[in-house]
Design an enzyme around this catalytic site. Sequence first.
Site, PDB file in Angstrom:
ATOM      1  N   LYS A 178       0.834  -1.298  -0.239  1.00 52.20           N
ATOM      2  CA  LYS A 178       0.084  -0.098   0.060  1.00 52.20           C
ATOM      3  C   LYS A 178       0.935   1.157   0.104  1.00 52.20           C
ATOM      4  O   LYS A 178       0.661   2.018  -0.744  1.00 52.20           O
ATOM      5  CB  LYS A 178      -0.843  -0.057   1.175  1.00 52.20           C
ATOM      6  CG  LYS A 178      -2.294   0.830   1.259  1.00 52.20           C
ATOM      7  CD  LYS A 178      -3.072   0.588   2.176  1.00 52.20           C
ATOM      8  CE  LYS A 178      -3.989  -0.562   1.991  1.00 52.20           C
ATOM      9  NZ  LYS A 178      -4.729  -1.042   3.128  1.00 52.20           N
ATOM     10  N   ARG A 231      -2.931   3.086   8.265  1.00 54.78           N
ATOM     11  CA  ARG A 231      -3.203   1.636   7.572  1.00 54.78           C
ATOM     12  C   ARG A 231      -2.219   0.816   7.612  1.00 54.78           C
ATOM     13  O   ARG A 231      -1.152   1.409   7.590  1.00 54.78           O
ATOM     14  CB  ARG A 231      -3.434   2.186   6.256  1.00 54.78           C
ATOM     15  CG  ARG A 231      -4.715   2.928   5.797  1.00 54.78           C
ATOM     16  CD  ARG A 231      -4.813   3.398   4.383  1.00 54.78           C
ATOM     17  NE  ARG A 231      -5.789   4.381   4.218  1.00 54.78           N
ATOM     18  CZ  ARG A 231      -7.042   4.170   3.540  1.00 54.78           C
ATOM     19  NH1 ARG A 231      -7.178   3.026   3.113  1.00 54.78           N
ATOM     20  NH2 ARG A 231      -7.984   5.122   3.609  1.00 54.78           N
ATOM     21  N   GLY A 289      -5.237 -10.982   7.260  1.00 59.67           N
ATOM     22  CA  GLY A 289      -5.147 -11.495   8.727  1.00 59.67           C
ATOM     23  C   GLY A 289      -4.661 -10.337   9.744  1.00 59.67           C
ATOM     24  O   GLY A 289      -4.783 -10.329  10.991  1.00 59.67           O
ATOM     25  N   MET A 325      -4.444  -6.212  11.144  1.00 58.78           N
ATOM     26  CA  MET A 325      -5.159  -4.954  11.216  1.00 58.78           C
ATOM     27  C   MET A 325      -5.464  -4.085  10.034  1.00 58.78           C
ATOM     28  O   MET A 325      -4.333  -4.265   9.187  1.00 58.78           O
ATOM     29  CB  MET A 325      -4.429  -3.948  12.374  1.00 58.78           C
ATOM     30  CG  MET A 325      -5.575  -3.047  12.712  1.00 58.78           C
ATOM     31  SD  MET A 325      -4.581  -1.614  13.365  1.00 58.78           S
ATOM     32  CE  MET A 325      -4.487  -0.755  11.789  1.00 58.78           C
ATOM     33  N   ARG A 385      -6.020   0.890  -9.218  1.00 56.95           N
ATOM     34  CA  ARG A 385      -5.715  -0.751  -9.496  1.00 56.95           C
ATOM     35  C   ARG A 385      -6.264  -0.977 -10.872  1.00 56.95           C
ATOM     36  O   ARG A 385      -7.098  -0.267 -11.524  1.00 56.95           O
ATOM     37  CB  ARG A 385      -6.348  -1.672  -8.519  1.00 56.95           C
ATOM     38  CG  ARG A 385      -7.661  -1.508  -8.557  1.00 56.95           C
ATOM     39  CD  ARG A 385      -8.458  -2.101  -7.439  1.00 56.95           C
ATOM     40  NE  ARG A 385      -9.785  -2.219  -7.488  1.00 56.95           N
ATOM     41  CZ  ARG A 385     -10.428  -2.664  -6.344  1.00 56.95           C
ATOM     42  NH1 ARG A 385     -10.051  -3.060  -5.135  1.00 56.95           N
ATOM     43  NH2 ARG A 385     -11.890  -2.530  -6.184  1.00 56.95           N
ATOM     44  N   HIS A 419     -20.677 -37.659 -24.190  1.00 59.58           N
ATOM     45  CA  HIS A 419     -21.010 -37.432 -25.807  1.00 59.58           C
ATOM     46  C   HIS A 419     -21.739 -36.332 -25.821  1.00 59.58           C
ATOM     47  O   HIS A 419     -21.435 -35.497 -26.760  1.00 59.58           O
ATOM     48  CB  HIS A 419     -21.889 -38.764 -26.183  1.00 59.58           C
ATOM     49  CG  HIS A 419     -22.228 -38.465 -27.571  1.00 59.58           C
ATOM     50  ND1 HIS A 419     -23.485 -38.107 -27.974  1.00 59.58           N
ATOM     51  CD2 HIS A 419     -21.702 -38.867 -28.706  1.00 59.58           C
ATOM     52  CE1 HIS A 419     -23.594 -38.048 -29.186  1.00 59.58           C
ATOM     53  NE2 HIS A 419     -22.486 -38.546 -29.757  1.00 59.58           N
ATOM     54  N   ARG A 432     -14.578 -35.777 -39.171  1.00 60.95           N
ATOM     55  CA  ARG A 432     -15.113 -37.076 -38.675  1.00 60.95           C
ATOM     56  C   ARG A 432     -16.050 -37.315 -39.646  1.00 60.95           C
ATOM     57  O   ARG A 432     -17.089 -37.178 -39.443  1.00 60.95           O
ATOM     58  CB  ARG A 432     -15.521 -36.890 -37.150  1.00 60.95           C
ATOM     59  CG  ARG A 432     -14.277 -36.691 -36.153  1.00 60.95           C
ATOM     60  CD  ARG A 432     -15.164 -35.915 -34.919  1.00 60.95           C
ATOM     61  NE  ARG A 432     -15.381 -34.588 -35.176  1.00 60.95           N
ATOM     62  CZ  ARG A 432     -15.379 -33.847 -34.503  1.00 60.95           C
ATOM     63  NH1 ARG A 432     -14.991 -34.114 -33.152  1.00 60.95           N
ATOM     64  NH2 ARG A 432     -15.595 -32.306 -34.633  1.00 60.95           N
ATOM     65  N   ARG A 450     -10.646 -37.895 -41.328  1.00 62.42           N
ATOM     66  CA  ARG A 450     -10.342 -39.033 -40.562  1.00 62.42           C
ATOM     67  C   ARG A 450     -11.376 -40.062 -41.366  1.00 62.42           C
ATOM     68  O   ARG A 450     -12.496 -39.998 -41.299  1.00 62.42           O
ATOM     69  CB  ARG A 450     -10.493 -38.825 -39.114  1.00 62.42           C
ATOM     70  CG  ARG A 450     -10.072 -40.125 -38.475  1.00 62.42           C
ATOM     71  CD  ARG A 450     -10.284 -39.706 -36.724  1.00 62.42           C
ATOM     72  NE  ARG A 450     -11.655 -39.782 -36.387  1.00 62.42           N
ATOM     73  CZ  ARG A 450     -12.433 -39.426 -35.353  1.00 62.42           C
ATOM     74  NH1 ARG A 450     -11.268 -38.992 -34.235  1.00 62.42           N
ATOM     75  NH2 ARG A 450     -13.720 -39.330 -35.148  1.00 62.42           N
ATOM     76  N   SER A 472      -1.274 -36.505 -36.437  1.00 63.06           N
ATOM     77  CA  SER A 472      -2.206 -35.808 -35.548  1.00 63.06           C
ATOM     78  C   SER A 472      -2.659 -36.412 -34.289  1.00 63.06           C
ATOM     79  O   SER A 472      -3.170 -37.671 -34.283  1.00 63.06           O
ATOM     80  CB  SER A 472      -3.671 -35.329 -36.472  1.00 63.06           C
ATOM     81  OG  SER A 472      -4.358 -34.515 -35.765  1.00 63.06           O
ATOM     82  N   GLY A 504      -4.478 -37.409 -31.096  1.00 59.76           N
ATOM     83  CA  GLY A 504      -5.909 -37.484 -30.659  1.00 59.76           C
ATOM     84  C   GLY A 504      -5.787 -37.843 -29.065  1.00 59.76           C
ATOM     85  O   GLY A 504      -5.524 -38.537 -28.838  1.00 59.76           O
ATOM     86  N   THR A 505      -5.583 -36.616 -28.504  1.00 63.16           N
ATOM     87  CA  THR A 505      -5.323 -36.698 -27.069  1.00 63.16           C
ATOM     88  C   THR A 505      -6.618 -36.998 -26.367  1.00 63.16           C
ATOM     89  O   THR A 505      -6.267 -37.414 -25.160  1.00 63.16           O
ATOM     90  CB  THR A 505      -4.836 -35.089 -26.751  1.00 63.16           C
ATOM     91  OG1 THR A 505      -5.767 -34.226 -27.105  1.00 63.16           O
ATOM     92  CG2 THR A 505      -3.397 -34.861 -27.167  1.00 63.16           C
ATOM     93  N   ASN A 506      -7.714 -37.268 -26.892  1.00 64.44           N
ATOM     94  CA  ASN A 506      -8.767 -37.673 -25.735  1.00 64.44           C
ATOM     95  C   ASN A 506      -8.390 -39.141 -25.741  1.00 64.44           C
ATOM     96  O   ASN A 506      -8.342 -39.737 -24.608  1.00 64.44           O
ATOM     97  CB  ASN A 506     -10.197 -37.426 -26.653  1.00 64.44           C
ATOM     98  CG  ASN A 506     -10.595 -36.083 -26.899  1.00 64.44           C
ATOM     99  OD1 ASN A 506      -9.902 -35.337 -26.500  1.00 64.44           O
ATOM    100  ND2 ASN A 506     -11.777 -35.899 -27.397  1.00 64.44           N
ATOM    101  N   ASP A 507      -8.300 -39.996 -26.715  1.00 66.14           N
ATOM    102  CA  ASP A 507      -7.856 -41.423 -26.508  1.00 66.14           C
ATOM    103  C   ASP A 507      -6.598 -41.621 -26.114  1.00 66.14           C
ATOM    104  O   ASP A 507      -6.464 -42.334 -25.268  1.00 66.14           O
ATOM    105  CB  ASP A 507      -8.191 -41.966 -27.781  1.00 66.14           C
ATOM    106  CG  ASP A 507      -9.484 -42.393 -28.354  1.00 66.14           C
ATOM    107  OD1 ASP A 507     -10.405 -41.817 -27.705  1.00 66.14           O
ATOM    108  OD2 ASP A 507      -9.777 -42.921 -29.299  1.00 66.14           O
ATOM    109  N   CYS A 560      -5.678 -32.836 -32.705  1.00 64.87           N
ATOM    110  CA  CYS A 560      -6.929 -32.544 -32.749  1.00 64.87           C
ATOM    111  C   CYS A 560      -7.928 -33.128 -31.878  1.00 64.87           C
ATOM    112  O   CYS A 560      -9.238 -33.199 -31.933  1.00 64.87           O
ATOM    113  CB  CYS A 560      -7.370 -33.286 -34.111  1.00 64.87           C
ATOM    114  SG  CYS A 560      -7.248 -34.928 -34.071  1.00 64.87           S
ATOM    115  N   TYR A 586       0.383 -27.343 -35.721  1.00 60.61           N
ATOM    116  CA  TYR A 586      -1.027 -26.800 -35.435  1.00 60.61           C
ATOM    117  C   TYR A 586      -1.846 -27.363 -34.494  1.00 60.61           C
ATOM    118  O   TYR A 586      -1.334 -28.660 -33.852  1.00 60.61           O
ATOM    119  CB  TYR A 586      -1.552 -26.805 -37.068  1.00 60.61           C
ATOM    120  CG  TYR A 586      -2.095 -28.181 -37.375  1.00 60.61           C
ATOM    121  CD1 TYR A 586      -3.342 -28.583 -36.710  1.00 60.61           C
ATOM    122  CD2 TYR A 586      -1.148 -28.828 -38.174  1.00 60.61           C
ATOM    123  CE1 TYR A 586      -3.743 -30.090 -36.984  1.00 60.61           C
ATOM    124  CE2 TYR A 586      -1.765 -30.116 -38.615  1.00 60.61           C
ATOM    125  CZ  TYR A 586      -2.654 -30.611 -37.885  1.00 60.61           C
ATOM    126  OH  TYR A 586      -3.355 -32.112 -38.362  1.00 60.61           O
TER     127      TYR A 586
END
Lengths: 931, 931
Positions: free
Chosen positions: A24, A93, A102, A104, A339, A455, A561, A617, A813, A815-818, A881, A901
């Site tokens: 401050k 202050r 915490g 004053m 601020r 899904h 897809r 795909r 590519s 496929g990071t889900n699987d 992807c 990409y």
Amino acid sequence: MAKGKMIYTFEEGDGKNKMLLGGKGANLCEMTQIGLNVPPGFVITTEACLAFLENNRLPDGVWEDVKKQMAALEKKTGKGFGSADNPLLVSVRSGSAMSMPGMMDTILNLGLNETSLQGLIKQTGNERFAWDAYRRFIQLFAKIALNIPDEPFDEKMKEVKTAYHARQDVDLKADQLKELAEAFLAIVHRHSGKPFPQDPFEQLDIAIKAVFRSWNGKRAVDYRKQFKITPDQASGTAVNIVTMVFGNMGNDSGTGVGFTRNPGTGENLIYGEYLVNAQGEDVVAGIRTPKPIAEMAQEMPEIYDQLIQLHNRLESHYKEVQDFEFTIEKGILYCLQTRNGKMNARGMVRSSVEMCNEGFITKEQALLRIHPSILEQLLVPQLAPNFKGNSLAQGLPASPGAASGHIVFDADTAEARGRSGEKIILVREETKPEDIHGFFHARGILTSRGGKTSHAAVVARGMGKACVSGCEAIHIDDFARKATIGDMTLHEGDVITIDGGTGHVYAGEVPTVEPEVSEELTTLLTWADQAARLEVRANADTPGDAVKARAFGAKGIGLCRTERMFNSTDRLPIVQEMILAETLEERQAALDRLLPIQRNDFKGIFKAMKGLPVTVRLLDPPMHEFLPTAAQLEMEITHLRHLRDTIKGIEELPETLKLLNPGLYQKYADGLGRLNDAMTTFKESHLEEDVIVKKEKTLRKVRSLAEVNPMLGHRGVRLGITFPEIYSMQIQAVLEAAALCAKEGIEVYPEIMVPQVATVEELMRIHSYVKRIHKIVVLTHGIDVQYKFGSMLEVVRACMRAGRMAEDAEFFSFGTNDLTQATFSFSREDAENKFLPAYNETGILQDNPFEVLDIKGVGEVMKIAVERGRATRPDLKIGICGEHGGHPESIAFCHEIGLNYVSCSGPRVPIARLAAAQAQLKGVTAKGANA
Amino acid sequence: MAKGKMIYTFEEGDGKNKMLLGGKGANLCEMTQIGLNVPPGFVITTEACLAFLENNRLPDGVWEDVKKQMAALEKKTGKGFGSADNPLLVSVRSGSAMSMPGMMDTILNLGLNETSLQGLIKQTGNERFAWDAYRRFIQLFAKIALNIPDEPFDEKMKEVKTAYHARQDVDLKADQLKELAEAFLAIVHRHSGKPFPQDPFEQLDIAIKAVFRSWNGKRAVDYRKQFKITPDQASGTAVNIVTMVFGNMGNDSGTGVGFTRNPGTGENLIYGEYLVNAQGEDVVAGIRTPKPIAEMAQEMPEIYDQLIQLHNRLESHYKEVQDFEFTIEKGILYCLQTRNGKMNARGMVRSSVEMCNEGFITKEQALLRIHPSILEQLLVPQLAPNFKGNSLAQGLPASPGAASGHIVFDADTAEARGRSGEKIILVREETKPEDIHGFFHARGILTSRGGKTSHAAVVARGMGKACVSGCEAIHIDDFARKATIGDMTLHEGDVITIDGGTGHVYAGEVPTVEPEVSEELTTLLTWADQAARLEVRANADTPGDAVKARAFGAKGIGLCRTERMFNSTDRLPIVQEMILAETLEERQAALDRLLPIQRNDFKGIFKAMKGLPVTVRLLDPPMHEFLPTAAQLEMEITHLRHLRDTIKGIEELPETLKLLNPGLYQKYADGLGRLNDAMTTFKESHLEEDVIVKKEKTLRKVRSLAEVNPMLGHRGVRLGITFPEIYSMQIQAVLEAAALCAKEGIEVYPEIMVPQVATVEELMRIHSYVKRIHKIVVLTHGIDVQYKFGSMLEVVRACMRAGRMAEDAEFFSFGTNDLTQATFSFSREDAENKFLPAYNETGILQDNPFEVLDIKGVGEVMKIAVERGRATRPDLKIGICGEHGGHPESIAFCHEIGLNYVSCSGPRVPIARLAAAQAQLKGVTAKGANA
């Protein structure tokens, strides 16, 4: 202890030295020194604090210095500390290097006593205000500096309010507050054994020491322990002594708050509110309604000029939109605090672009100051900002955006009613791939089961439609075509509104605001594209999706897809025929009918994306996903059999009746005949024997296709190997569509991608199909279509074999889900339903790895694949992807490991573009696999 | 072309130079030069062949050399080429550096003509033999050297046989064969336009050139193309000219075949058969029965002495048991051919140990000459070797060994009847973990569904029980307690025999021979242990298994699957109670009852393995595996409800009857009362209302536990985290059992292992349980139990994080079954049922990766884990406990990447011990991850 200077005026203190002056204090110094009119004051350093705590007395000379500084303040302000005419009041202050709730906090109006109180009345002409300030000061000082609890004061307040029938504090009048203040003084005397200190310097001495002591108070110590604040981060607290200024000293005074620019729109106009002749408390108490700052230009033109200057100083110094507080005392504007302003997405984007154009910040700074995720607000419809209704229920915020529409409970109805132009919300327990045609025609999806990666959620996000999933309060009765939430019943056709950004569900139509891609956003994203190394593509499955993706700035389709095309109502029966085929010939016949349809789809997509690459795909999901479930079929067969038996009974009724009671038969023969005719007609059109036979055949197939772990089953390239004719049809459709487009002069860049590849041999086998079909297409169409051939990397083994894979594949590519499922051995649905919530709660995992890419595990597998692939083929193009391709932190990681990409759902493309730019600007560069 | 020497006698040729002399020629030279009495002859080199093919004529001087060599042969043998008295006949054989079935093979008896035929008759005194040899020679020569097809010869033969009513060739008499030979000569004349060459040298010239030309014949060229035989592997064919010897020249002549040692037992005694005064053809034609060689010592003692000399020369030179052919011509033994003898396991083991003890070979050679897999024969019961019955059906050879017993169709009956001492074969469609108590009491398992890695197969192999799986010809009707194979019906209790080594199923009891661990095998395996670096442990789940494993030479338990202990009938109900518990208290109560049972199991195992380490894996499978299936429960509930309603009807019958027909009621009241009493008793003991309620509750639980991909679901450490009380009970049982054993003075080395670990945090959490419980056990039992804590590596992520895992884990154990599933994204059951067969057939995969460790993919993941783990903790102990741990090639890989031990099912321990020794001896050493 430290022998250095222990007191700094705001003109002297180093605005960067938070360790010495506290956060401050340093801020007040900085504001003062950049020429803002800050109420004068000074800081007692943290070193003084530490010395005090060590010796339990102020270091030598500090008190004398304080007195000197107070004299300087009196001189600067022309006020007197304790004066009965024009009293100098100060705030005291605390403030350490780290913000610490915490400790004053603040004592206001220190210096008030019987004498200066009269001065305050004189200056403000407001007796009530002065007494109110006094009684507040007494209680706060007593509590903080003298350790007297709140209770006796609060009881007294209650007593007085009751006596004068005052409902609220503000109902008390000046003399009643005076009575209260006097009672408070008595409480202090009783509790401390001494009268309340009337000497302002005694007040100041006590207050400074109390602030210092609060550093070692239990709450502060606990706080530092809990948040692991170490002495090198903050050590001791400073004390800030600031002159009080008053906005209630007449009509040339006032108070207000403002943003240097509109936080909602970003417009470069001071935005805020003010009150003439008022203190901040008046705003809080809600007695008077503040006016917009725009009016100040008329009402107080000179002050407004000062405000404009303040705005300019703030922005040119901080280079961020500021959120500031001010008070005007007798025509002079004081800045009390400033601020960085919190803004919404629109405000951030416009102000960033404009501040750059105005020369305040660079393009890089403009790009870096916006968190990519907040752009989501700009890309989907939102509930009208002024809407304040209560929601019926809350599910998971599965796909952002707000949508209203009529409830329907199945995909077919959604399609039928949607086609006729109705706004539809598809409501189901959970969705399956066969529901996808319903998604196309719905504005939003609501499910009672399933997580944020169910899904419904994944598909809705992919399409950019609103979705609330796992809304467990809703009980859906498909059969009765109604849903209940608690006591309320919703029937098919009722209108609801869902907010996929919060998960709330509302009854009726709630007004929404449509997204607009503003000029400023377009500019910002153009800068982003210039800055980024990573390209951003979109996942899109239809020509319509492709058009949208391009509008969002996608530099190609990273994932098309093909199975999504199989699910619309005109195609699904052919696909099912193909699956149910018992011979190669039958299957080929179905595929021959699918070929022109797929070719047309691809043509549409290639046209929409002309000049840009489109990664197609080949079929991925297991075949049973295109068929109804066994339970569904069993139920249908049972019902159909029952119906058939009933009809047979009715058909035989005349004969039976004739036999049993010829008289009765005679009487009803005519009617029975007509009933029978109607039955026969109905039967002929709806219930041929082979309907049941067909369904039984389908049921047998469904059972034979059932798998223990479908996620790891007969799908992707495994289908392509076991049924070469399916992939061959798809490859032919892609290449022929490309040939036809090329003939029309459309630039096409098809990329054929194989899913679920685990072995090099699988990839080579499919590549051989592609090469063979390519030759035929070239001969047939007389045009040499260029294409690329590549592999999904979503199986761990393929990542390990990436070096060898890259000999055959021109691109990868991820496929990071699987890949996440395989790397964790977590089934997404099972994990999210069974143990992932417990894992997050107990801290085994910080995030859901299906939302935030797991860099330590999945990321390692990716790094190994990138390294091995590039070792074989240095120019190998590598993308991602999976859903993570649209997640900013994950995009930063993709940048770091050197991907070319990311591909994500259309509406996330702008987010990804910004994230890609930030990844580059933050100086993250590609590192080796073992970094 | 080459100018070198082009003809070598057998005494001259270099036995190692197969490129020049061909394989056959080099062998003949080698045999001659080590002092075996080989019929004399010479080789024309492959260089001569190449020169001939280039210029279409024999190189200068070759024909002259051939004639010189023929003269030398005449001198050596005392016979004349074309002689009417004592004719020299030769065989002409082709032979390149690689064995090539596509080339011309052999012409026998070259040199026969009208004149020498008389000489042959004179020498053998067997006119029929001579004419038969002649007509064969004519046809073969015509075919090979003159390109005359077989058809006219075969037709003529048929004609002659018909004329003389001869059923077979051997029925033809001498003059009939003479007639045939003359007809054959006419055929040759007709087809070639010339008479059959009577000049032996002309025959030889034509034959040599024909052999050379066959190198470029279509069949040979195709063969080289198909098997990718390149010129540096074989170029040109040699011609071998070998003197014919005749075993039919009187009672001092004969022919035979032999092994230098008994191939069935390994006994060091010449083993084989011979015929006096006979040619090899006689043996083939089956006219006379040969005698065992043992009889020769009496019948032809001098020849027998020569045979003993031959035996000694062969073994001391080849250092392998030899399989040889010999002919005795007038008291002289000729060795015609020798090669390494094919022996069964017993023969291999005994002969290896004895040949080592006799100084022929070293221990290393003894260890290396036996393929580990063949030891399987010695470790399980086998069908009696002389059994020749037909099997009812054939399934997959899922777990080796033969077993007979009474058919039972469920595990409970198997247990009940097995306990009473009956021999049992458990026959089921497929087995589930809940059937495991039936396995304990069965001698073999037969299933109609499932592959070689189905539950039945894996468990049976683990227990060393015979198993035939996937025997689709058997249709099992559980309900009717019978099975059908075609028209045959098998009822419960009928006896069958299964052979898990071949997959055959036989009716009735087929005699079997029990395995015995011979003294020689024990010796061999002791040598193996001395040579090996890898330790071999066993997978064992019960004290009984542990005892067996130790007997097989296991150096510890590498995998003790605690859940196997949960499945016996006395425990399963408690486990189910634990799963169905609705509160922590209920679950704890069930666990409290399981604790002493598990503790006792562990005590038994620790005692059996005293002094050796025992790795205990905490609970792994998902909970639903311990409950019946939903379909099963639904059926039971339906039946029970039906039964309840029926009983209710009977109960109400008296009242109903009383109302409708009091007279009838009076008549039957007594009987109805008794019926009713019986019903009530039955109901009370079997059908309380809460049986149905309980089953419905179980059904709900089963449904709530259902998972989409159970393989990747809520199991292993995920259960340990979400239900800490289960793992805590198991940990307590292990440590208390160890404490109790230690108090009894038994050396115990418990190792606690956590399954399905994916994150470091999971491992640390379970480690914290272990440390806490260890402290309590130490305090309670007053003894400090030492233990090790480690992790399964069966999740890819854990392998990637192995560096960090090793900070917490003292050992790793690869679970390659699950790791293979995760690395390939193949569900084992689905893959084996759906696409793996097609993958193997079409060459996408060479092996089933669940049987043979996939080194390129799964192996890579393992290498990375080993490298990272050891980087953190260089002395990290790493093993493997998947099924691959018992597979020799996979063991070699484990050795190569530096694992410390493999763990496999008990009966495979000896195989693994030998494989571990071979891995070391083959000089494979640990390499880095990128090797």
